[in-house]
Design an enzyme around this catalytic site. Structure first.
Site, mmCIF file in Angstrom:
data_model
loop_
_atom_site.group_PDB
_atom_site.id
_atom_site.type_symbol
_atom_site.label_atom_id
_atom_site.label_comp_id
_atom_site.label_asym_id
_atom_site.label_seq_id
_atom_site.Cartn_x
_atom_site.Cartn_y
_atom_site.Cartn_z
ATOM 1 N N HIS A 288 15.099 -25.324 91.988
ATOM 2 C CA HIS A 288 15.112 -26.643 91.459
ATOM 3 C C HIS A 288 16.573 -27.491 91.539
ATOM 4 O O HIS A 288 17.601 -26.896 91.998
ATOM 5 C CB HIS A 288 14.934 -26.512 89.912
ATOM 6 C CG HIS A 288 13.598 -26.010 89.372
ATOM 7 N ND1 HIS A 288 12.990 -26.035 88.057
ATOM 8 C CD2 HIS A 288 12.249 -25.717 90.334
ATOM 9 C CE1 HIS A 288 11.776 -25.550 88.014
ATOM 10 N NE2 HIS A 288 11.654 -25.286 89.504
ATOM 11 N N GLU A 290 18.554 -29.070 89.525
ATOM 12 C CA GLU A 290 19.656 -28.503 88.554
ATOM 13 C C GLU A 290 20.191 -27.076 88.957
ATOM 14 O O GLU A 290 21.373 -26.888 88.830
ATOM 15 C CB GLU A 290 19.071 -28.525 86.965
ATOM 16 C CG GLU A 290 18.311 -29.806 86.591
ATOM 17 C CD GLU A 290 17.058 -30.056 87.015
ATOM 18 O OE1 GLU A 290 16.442 -30.422 86.063
ATOM 19 O OE2 GLU A 290 16.478 -29.101 87.756
ATOM 20 N N CYS A 316 13.573 -27.982 83.320
ATOM 21 C CA CYS A 316 12.746 -26.876 82.846
ATOM 22 C C CYS A 316 13.531 -25.753 82.222
ATOM 23 O O CYS A 316 14.648 -25.894 81.911
ATOM 24 C CB CYS A 316 11.890 -26.264 84.059
ATOM 25 S SG CYS A 316 13.055 -25.265 84.875
ATOM 26 N N CYS A 319 16.094 -23.892 84.035
ATOM 27 C CA CYS A 319 17.227 -24.584 84.477
ATOM 28 C C CYS A 319 18.169 -25.125 83.113
ATOM 29 O O CYS A 319 19.234 -24.844 83.024
ATOM 30 C CB CYS A 319 16.780 -26.076 84.970
ATOM 31 S SG CYS A 319 16.501 -25.739 86.691
#
Length: 360
Positions: A288, A290, A316, A319
């Protein structure tokens, strides 16, 4: 700022435009659009053909077409001067930009005719009667697609009289620029006071010097949007920017891990099969945005303790846990993530500031 010029022929609009060009303004004329059309058609460029073609363009595409085409060329980081504004619809279109101001340049008809004779341009009328006939054709028209100079001059924001020498005119313009700069400063100070959604850390970043500048939130979120364009994920482009002391220390976008096949090259089976959102997450090989921003900081030995992360999607749960453990203190997200209820609760419990700052 964008300064528009309207006024009758030989009133001094071109002289002012040339003067402002020396001061760093970029110059456009609505007549350029007409001239380009005539040249593409192989037609002679005369005052009469310019008037006729301008009216044709307005009738075909609407009375604001010349302004629309010029606005398309303008960039947000420059000052502009726009000459030859002759229809109120053009003014209305240009006023869609908050930094636009219309100046009426006035000069007596006798003084203007003398200037026309001195410039001795091919196609200009040679007698005062012929000069006035063309003036009348430009001044008032019942047809809204034709030139309506009188109406434009009526709705101008400022008026400059140009019946003396160049030095007097230049001084008038310098005084006007100073006045406009002060007006813009007051306007942007008022706008900044109305700014909302600023975090306690960023409140003092609101500009008070009169320039039209994005807030720190907008600045970093827009950078995050640009970073997302580097994503190779087939499902969704997401990116994050980590900021500490108003300085970007790390960026990350979603995609497959370093040294592996990119998602858009078939590297992630889940994304390439366009799995239903929230399903088959255990098969996803993409990191992801992040996650990559945090890992990149660690890879280069950069501390992100006390930092803020700007992300184009709310984080999410995975993260979120990385954000908490990295020591960051604030999360600013653009768009909600569909499965973030648990993540939001966890951020709140950990004392992490969370807020949404949406941009298109």
């Amino acid at each position: 700022m964008i300064i528009g010029l309207t006024g009758e022929n030989c009133s001094g609009k071109g002289t002012i435009a040339e003067y402002l060009k020396k001061k760093g303004f970029y110059c456009y004329s609505l007549s350029d659009v007409i001239r380009e059309e005539l040249e593409e058609e192989g037609n002679e460029v005369t005052r009469e053909s310019m008037i006729k073609k301008g009216n044709e363009l307005r009738q075909k595409y609407g009375p604001s077409i010349l302004a629309k085409r010029i606005l398309f060329k303008l960039e947000s980081d420059k000052n502009y001067i726009i000459d030859s504004i002759r229809n109120p619809a053009e003014v209305e279109e240009l006023r869609s930009r908050e930094d636009f101001i219309l100046i009426h340049i006035y000069s007596s008809k006798e003084k203007r005719f003398e200037r026309m004779k001195l410039r001795n341009r091919e196609g200009d009328p040679k007698t005062f009667d012929a000069f006035m006939k063309i003036e009348e054709a430009e001044a008032i028209n019942a047809d809204k697609t034709k030139q309506q100079l009188v109406e434009c001059m009526k709705i101008a924001d400022k008026r400059v009289v140009n019946d003396l020498d160049f030095n007097h005119l230049y001084k008038e313009i310098d005084n006007l620029l100073e006045e406009l700069s002060l007006s813009l400063k007051d306007y942007h100070q008022e706008e900044n006071i109305r700014s909302k959604n600023l975090s306690p850390i960023l409140e003092e970043s609101v500009s008070n010097n009169g320039l039209a500048r994005p807030t720190w939130d907008e600045y970093f979120m827009r950078i995050a949007k640009v970073v997302s364009s580097r994503s190779n994920c087939m499902k969704r482009r997401v990116a994050s920017v980590i900021v500490k002391d108003r300085r970007i220390v790390s960026t990350g976008y979603n995609g497959t891990p370093r040294g592996t096949k990119n998602c858009n090259e078939g590297g992630c089976p889940r994304c390439n099969s366009y799995a239903k959102p929230g399903t088959r997450l255990e098969e996803c090989l993409c990191s992801h945005g992040e996650e990559n921003a945090i890992v990149q900081a660690a890879y280069h030995g950069i501390s992100i303790k006390g930092a803020t992360i700007y992300t184009t999607f709310a984080p999410c749960l995975m993260c979120t846990k990385m954000i908490i453990n990295s020591g960051m203190v604030e999360v600013v997200y653009n768009i909600d993530y569909p499965l973030n209820e648990t993540a939001f609760k966890l951020l709140k419990e950990a004392g992490i500031r969370l807020r949404q700052y949406h941009i298109d």
